[in-house]
Design an enzyme around this catalytic site. Structure first.
Site, PDB file in Angstrom:
ATOM      1  N   TYR A   1       0.799  11.855   2.670  1.00  0.00           N
ATOM      2  CA  TYR A   1       1.241  10.633   1.631  1.00  0.00           C
ATOM      3  C   TYR A   1       2.670  10.985   1.570  1.00  0.00           C
ATOM      4  O   TYR A   1       3.217  11.907   1.096  1.00  0.00           O
ATOM      5  CB  TYR A   1       0.530  10.668   0.355  1.00  0.00           C
ATOM      6  CG  TYR A   1      -0.784  10.576   0.554  1.00  0.00           C
ATOM      7  CD1 TYR A   1      -1.682   9.807   1.492  1.00  0.00           C
ATOM      8  CD2 TYR A   1      -1.852  10.788  -0.317  1.00  0.00           C
ATOM      9  CE1 TYR A   1      -2.853   9.728   1.663  1.00  0.00           C
ATOM     10  CE2 TYR A   1      -3.136  10.316  -0.582  1.00  0.00           C
ATOM     11  CZ  TYR A   1      -3.522   9.970   0.592  1.00  0.00           C
ATOM     12  OH  TYR A   1      -4.992   9.826   0.656  1.00  0.00           O
TER      13      TYR A   1
ATOM     14  N   ALA B   1     -11.949  -2.444  -4.044  1.00  0.00           N
ATOM     15  CA  ALA B   1     -11.973  -3.082  -2.990  1.00  0.00           C
ATOM     16  C   ALA B   1     -10.559  -4.043  -2.865  1.00  0.00           C
ATOM     17  O   ALA B   1     -10.528  -5.334  -2.567  1.00  0.00           O
ATOM     18  CB  ALA B   1     -13.031  -4.311  -2.965  1.00  0.00           C
ATOM     19  N   LYS B   2      -9.285  -3.018  -2.989  1.00  0.00           N
ATOM     20  CA  LYS B   2      -8.063  -3.740  -2.857  1.00  0.00           C
ATOM     21  C   LYS B   2      -7.854  -4.703  -3.918  1.00  0.00           C
ATOM     22  O   LYS B   2      -7.027  -5.744  -3.725  1.00  0.00           O
ATOM     23  CB  LYS B   2      -7.905  -4.282  -1.400  1.00  0.00           C
ATOM     24  CG  LYS B   2      -7.952  -3.551  -0.364  1.00  0.00           C
ATOM     25  CD  LYS B   2      -7.688  -4.139   1.072  1.00  0.00           C
ATOM     26  CE  LYS B   2      -7.629  -3.202   2.119  1.00  0.00           C
ATOM     27  NZ  LYS B   2      -7.157  -3.864   3.531  1.00  0.00           N
TER      28      LYS B   2
ATOM     29  N   LEU C   1      -9.978  -6.800  -5.254  1.00  0.00           N
ATOM     30  CA  LEU C   1     -10.893  -7.838  -5.124  1.00  0.00           C
ATOM     31  C   LEU C   1     -11.853  -7.808  -6.293  1.00  0.00           C
ATOM     32  O   LEU C   1     -12.547  -8.888  -6.662  1.00  0.00           O
ATOM     33  CB  LEU C   1     -11.800  -7.934  -3.925  1.00  0.00           C
ATOM     34  CG  LEU C   1     -10.743  -8.397  -2.654  1.00  0.00           C
ATOM     35  CD1 LEU C   1     -11.659  -7.925  -1.200  1.00  0.00           C
ATOM     36  CD2 LEU C   1     -10.222  -9.796  -2.876  1.00  0.00           C
TER      37      LEU C   1
END
Length: 300
Positions: free
Chosen positions: A51, A200-201, A203
């Site tokens: 990262y 989920a991003k 969502l």
């Protein structure tokens, strides 16, 4: 905040963990997010040497000074940065792992890592050599336990058979239920699942409907199917964010649900959602709305 044991390791992690990859690219701002997480009872922090070419580990190390004993610290290894500093190559060799951990320990400002994870994996890897590296690091006291971050069932199964990992990090959420097929195998091996992509991003948050419009499908959901599914989920719950976290923690094989945060407010949104929870009746209803997909590749 409740804690769960990672496998049979004696390490207890908070049910909500902080995935540090999303930390802001500012030392002081990232420290504020980590401080807020620790204040909320989160004791599990996950980063990786990959990262931001190691800077993420440096940020985490800065933030945990003086608090190390209260934290279960996880990082990952296996991706070797090339000389150009902008790309990397896969290297699960013992030589690389033994070299990489020294750099991670330095960046993190600690003399041991609680959970060291293989950051990927292929069936072409010499898994015995990789596992030997982890086992050697355990004997040296440089790591307490090891695991793997992968969504490849065949790689995970072989890793569990050949070694003694205590955790499998997998993308798992209400919209990506592919890992469920493999939970019994992981549980039988006395390991635990760490979930990434829990929301989920976005969502599965208060921004669900807006995020749906910006996404061209998700996993095996086509665009229109995704929109219909998320709309139905949002309609059936008062707080989709809370339901999303409760859904993954409903699985006893799951030890911690990782969430990312670019700000203190984002972090606190997840903490509040975790505290709010969701009833079993609502979770049962939501489960009938979403599909149970399976991994199509990496099965043999």
């Amino acid at each position: 905040m409740k804690k769960r044991e990672l496998g049979k390791s004696g390490l207890f992690v908070s049910e909500l963990g902080l995935g540090c990859m999303s930390l802001p690219d500012d030392l002081n701002e990232s420290k504020k997010v980590i401080d807020a997480a620790l204040d909320a009872g989160i004791n599990f922090l996950d980063t990786a040497d990959l990262y931001d070419s190691g800077k993420n580990e440096q940020f985490v190390g800065h933030a945990i000074k003086g608090k190390r004993e209260d934290i279960i610290l996880a990082t990952k290894v296996g991706n070797k940065m090339n000389e150009n500093g902008t790309s990397w190559a896969w290297d699960p060799s013992k030589n690389h792992i033994e070299s990489a951990i020294k750099k991670s320990l330095h960046r993190l400002g600690t003399d041991y890592i609680d959970l060291y994870q293989l950051h990927g994996g292929t069936m072409e890897d010499d898994v015995e050599e990789t596992i030997d590296a982890f086992e050697s690091l355990k004997k040296e006291g440089l790591i307490r336990q090891y695991g793997i971050s992968s969504i490849r069932p065949n790689v995970i199964e072989r890793f569990l058979e050949k070694g003694t990992p205590i955790s499998i990090m997998m993308q798992y959420s209400m919209l990506d239920r592919r890992p469920e097929e493999w939970f019994p195998m992981i549980h039988h091996a006395a390991a635990s699942v760490l979930t990434r992509g829990t929301l989920a991003k976005g969502l599965l948050t208060s921004e669900a409907l807006a995020r749906t419009k910006a996404n061209n499908g998700f996993v095996e959901y086509a665009t229109e199917e995704l929109s219909q599914t998320v709309t139905a989920l949002d309609r059936e719950t008062e707080d989709l964010h809370a339901a999303a976290i409760a859904f993954v923690l409903r699985e006893q094989t799951v030890a911690s649900a990782l969430v990312g945060a670019r700000s203190v407010d984002q972090l606190l949104d997840s903490v509040i959602a975790y505290d709010k929870g969701c009833t079993e009746d609502v979770l049962d209803k939501l489960t009938t709305i979403v599909q149970t997909h399976t991994y199509k590749e990496h099965r043999v």
